[in-house]
Design a protein around this motif. Structure first.
Motif, short mmCIF file in Angstrom:
data_model
loop_
_atom_site.label_atom_id
_atom_site.label_comp_id
_atom_site.label_asym_id
_atom_site.label_seq_id
_atom_site.Cartn_x
_atom_site.Cartn_y
_atom_site.Cartn_z
N TYR A 1 -13.66 -6.70 -6.91
CA TYR A 1 -14.55 -5.53 -6.97
C TYR A 1 -14.50 -4.89 -8.36
N TYR B 1 -17.70 1.56 1.97
CA TYR B 1 -17.37 1.31 3.38
C TYR B 1 -15.92 1.63 3.70
N TYR B 2 -15.04 1.64 2.68
CA TYR B 2 -13.66 2.04 2.97
C TYR B 2 -13.61 3.51 3.35
#
Ligand SMILES: [Fe+2]
Length: 354
Positions: free
Chosen positions: A175, A231-232
């Protein structure tokens, strides 16, 4: 622009899927047959299985699912070579999808349905893979410690005012490699090198843990800024565990590089996606499954369950995500993240980004 839309149709979708049993594990035998497709997935079974069951219900095509870590699945595909039973590789990050393609593990497919559903920036230009869901990697800040007016761009995080205040994970993580690749694409290698060095100088601590750990460290007072995928944060906010939910509630999302801020190119985004494997022997069924995964219904469900944004325009987004408002996404072709991955890695290494 990622739109906020009514959630009515999304909610009506969720019930039938929720009722589907999640208990089936890895399929025992993978083989070629007209009515079968074999899927290697780096996404957890619960995040994909109900959709696959729905596909089987609709088409009569059985989906055999093997789940594993992205790197392990890539290695497995490599080891199996042309004998691999896999038809589709499902994984996160354009960097990983590109790695699979560059390693000769994928092949092109053409589908008017996929081309119409997924914007070209989120697909491989040679047709080896397509994005299925979209995630952003914005700046998250501790409420009360940072004012949004102090924030503007990724580039501005290099400012000495952030010294000792930034939490971000290791450079070994794809990422961050993709984020740095996007900065190389926007600003050039030299500027990106200087940026990475400044970020290292501004880190609150040597990188450790995953994205959730950066958010938790910020909430615990170790830093004021965390860089993490959306999304975390969504998953933490939706969690029943106070150890997840409470830290998440202490931070807010800031969308960097919006129009008027720096070059205004938009916030860095990436995809999870599906590639057709080079060894695929159930090509037609595989393409049918990929087409199913970009249908409006699948997109809404998949994005909701994963806490992600749909890649398809006009599909509702999760209410948790809608609360963060709309943003402009960097429209860089994601293939560039893969192509610049090596340069990004080298640059982070030189900068001392652990
Ligand atoms: Fe992730």
């Amino acid at each position: 622009m990622i739109p906020i839309r009514s959630r009515a149709h999304l909610l009506s979708l969720r019930a039938p899927f929720a009722a589907i049993c999640l208990a089936i594990a890895v399929a025992p035998a993978l083989a070629a047959a007209d009515d079968e497709v074999n899927l290697y997935s780096a996404r957890k079974e619960a995040l994909i299985k109900p959709l696959l069951d729905r596909f089987t219900e609709d088409t009569g095509i059985t989906v055999n699912l093997v789940t594993g870590k992205a790197d392990a699945l890539l290695q497995r595909l490599k080891n199996e070579g042309p004998n691999s039973p896999a038809d589709i590789l499902l994984t996160v990050d354009a960097g990983n999808l590109h790695r699979a393609k560059a390693g000769g593990l994928t092949q092109s497919f053409s589908s008017e349905i996929v081309d119409a559903a997924v914007p070209a920036t989120y697909r491989d230009p040679d047709g080896h893979w397509t994005g299925l869901s979209l995630r952003a990697r914005p700046i998250m800040y501790v409420k009360g410690k940072v004012e949004p007016s102090q924030l503007s761009t990724y580039e501005a995080l290099a400012d000495p005012q952030w010294q000792g205040r930034i939490c971000i994970r290791s450079s070994s993580n794809v990422y961050n490699q993709s984020l740095v690749a996007s900065i190389i694409a926007a600003d050039g290698t030299e500027a990106a090198q200087a940026w990475a060095e400044a970020i290292v100088a501004n880190m609150a601590r040597p990188p450790k843990g995953g994205d959730r750990d950066q958010i938790k460290a910020a909430a615990a007072g170790q830093c004021d800024i965390a860089i993490a995928n959306t999304y975390y944060l969504a998953g933490m906010l939706k969690s029943d565990d106070p150890g997840e939910k409470e830290p998440a509630e202490k931070v807010a999302v800031f969308w960097p590089n919006q129009p008027g801020a720096g070059d205004g190119r938009g916030t860095h985004v990436n995809v999870s996606g599906a590639a057709l494997t080079a060894a695929a022997s159930n090509k037609d069924a595989a393409v049918k499954l990929i087409e199913f995964l970009v249908s409006p219904e699948s997109q809404a469900w998949y994005a909701e369950v994963n806490g992600e944004y749909p890649v398809r325009e006009g599909v509702e987004i999760s209410p948790v995500l809608a609360e963060w408002g709309t943003f402009e996404a960097d429209d860089l072709d994601l293939i560039e993240l893969g192509e610049l991955n090596g340069a990004a890695l080298m640059l982070m290494d030189r900068a001392g980004w652990k």
